[in-house]
Design an enzyme around this catalytic site. Structure first.
Site, PDB file in Angstrom:
ATOM      1  N   ALA A   9       0.851  -1.191   0.000  1.00 16.68           N
ATOM      2  CA  ALA A   9       0.000   0.000   0.000  1.00 16.68           C
ATOM      3  C   ALA A   9       0.879   1.231   0.000  1.00 16.68           C
ATOM      4  O   ALA A   9       2.106   1.148   0.111  1.00 16.68           O
ATOM      5  CB  ALA A   9      -0.900   0.001   1.233  1.00 16.68           C
ATOM      6  N   MET A  11       1.735   5.025   1.891  1.00 16.76           N
ATOM      7  CA  MET A  11       1.919   5.415   3.292  1.00 16.76           C
ATOM      8  C   MET A  11       0.553   5.575   3.968  1.00 16.76           C
ATOM      9  O   MET A  11      -0.428   5.973   3.335  1.00 16.76           O
ATOM     10  CB  MET A  11       2.666   6.752   3.380  1.00 16.76           C
ATOM     11  CG  MET A  11       4.081   6.725   2.867  1.00 16.76           C
ATOM     12  SD  MET A  11       5.245   5.955   3.985  1.00 16.76           S
ATOM     13  CE  MET A  11       5.231   7.076   5.372  1.00 16.76           C
ATOM     14  N   SER A  16       0.783  -1.714   9.131  1.00 11.09           N
ATOM     15  CA  SER A  16       1.204  -2.227  10.440  1.00 11.09           C
ATOM     16  C   SER A  16       0.008  -2.634  11.281  1.00 11.09           C
ATOM     17  O   SER A  16       0.064  -3.635  12.010  1.00 11.09           O
ATOM     18  CB  SER A  16       2.034  -1.170  11.185  1.00 11.09           C
ATOM     19  OG  SER A  16       3.219  -0.877  10.472  1.00 11.09           O
ATOM     20  N   GLU A  88       7.371  -3.303   7.147  1.00 12.04           N
ATOM     21  CA  GLU A  88       8.292  -2.490   6.332  1.00 12.04           C
ATOM     22  C   GLU A  88       9.100  -3.382   5.385  1.00 12.04           C
ATOM     23  O   GLU A  88      10.326  -3.253   5.250  1.00 12.04           O
ATOM     24  CB  GLU A  88       9.227  -1.663   7.224  1.00 12.04           C
ATOM     25  CG  GLU A  88       8.508  -0.751   8.195  1.00 12.04           C
ATOM     26  CD  GLU A  88       7.775   0.413   7.551  1.00 12.04           C
ATOM     27  OE1 GLU A  88       7.876   0.579   6.319  1.00 12.04           O
ATOM     28  OE2 GLU A  88       7.099   1.163   8.276  1.00 12.04           O
ATOM     29  N   ALA A  89       8.395  -4.281   4.709  1.00  9.21           N
ATOM     30  CA  ALA A  89       9.037  -5.286   3.852  1.00  9.21           C
ATOM     31  C   ALA A  89       9.760  -4.676   2.652  1.00  9.21           C
ATOM     32  O   ALA A  89      10.579  -5.352   2.021  1.00  9.21           O
ATOM     33  CB  ALA A  89       8.003  -6.305   3.377  1.00  9.21           C
ATOM     34  N   CYS A 147      -8.256  13.859  -2.710  1.00  6.23           N
ATOM     35  CA  CYS A 147      -9.386  14.076  -3.624  1.00  6.23           C
ATOM     36  C   CYS A 147     -10.442  12.971  -3.504  1.00  6.23           C
ATOM     37  O   CYS A 147     -11.493  13.059  -4.123  1.00  6.23           O
ATOM     38  CB  CYS A 147      -8.888  14.153  -5.065  1.00  6.23           C
ATOM     39  SG  CYS A 147      -8.251  12.582  -5.695  1.00  6.23           S
TER      40      CYS A 147
END
Length: 200
Positions: A9, A11, A16, A88-89, A147
């Protein structure tokens, strides 16, 4: 057969949080898991996975030199693991992704990897590229642009909130440094000409 999953995805999409919920589900059923967190991410306490909504769990830190397969096999020999999860892969090396795939194929341990697909320039992280290439299952976790469209890009900001187009691929930061946008608004923020205009 155990599978390698890549949940990706932009940020702030809840990667997590999703990982911690999955870990909780395993624990609730009495199943052991092993969690990994990128050592480079120093925003929170070392050796933990922390979500923006306040959930945390202890994790084994990894860097580019970590032999993930050896860590998992050592732990699995002491306490059989139902699953391995990596936060954090995108910071995995391609070789580490291959190690995780072998854990699925040879050791029968499912692996759930959660991370960004692309960096602030719109380029793939090496770890994410390898996951996209070999994972058994690719799952997009959706986020929303300002948006209302689906956010797929990660815009890096400077201290004054201006878009940044150059720099090191990896720079740790949260909402103060990054904003998730749709491709259109990402392109506009960087002042790039849309491809349709360039062709016209």
């Amino acid at each position: 057969m155990a599978k390698l999953y890549f949940y990706y995805a932009s940020m702030n999409a809840g990667k997590s949080t999703n990982l911690l919920q999955a870990a909780f589900n395993y624990a609730e059923r009495g199943m052991a898991t092993m969690l990994f967190a990128a050592a480079i991410d120093d925003r929170f306490m070392a050796g933990t996975i922390t979500s923006r909504i306040g959930l945390t769990a202890p994790a084994t830190p990894f860097d580019a030199q970590t032999d993930l397969a050896a860590c998992v096999r050592e732990r699995h020999a002491q306490d059989p693991l139902a699953c391995v999860m990596v936060d954090e892969a995108q910071f995995l090396t391609p070789a580490q992704v291959d190690q995780l795939a072998r854990l699925c194929d040879t050791d029968g341990i499912p692996v759930l990897a959660y991370g960004l697909r692309t960096d602030f320039r719109g380029d793939l992280f090496p770890g994410s590229a390898r996951l996209l290439a070999i994972a058994d299952s690719l799952v997009e976790i959706k986020s929303v642009c300002t948006c209302g469209r689906k956010a797929t890009m990660n815009l890096r900001l400077d201290a004054d909130g201006r878009a940044i187009a150059e720099g090191q691929q990896t720079e740790i930061g949260g909402n103060d440094r990054y904003v998730a946008l749709c491709r259109r608004h990402f392109t506009e923020a960087l002042g790039r000409q849309p491809a349709t205009q360039a062709l016209g």
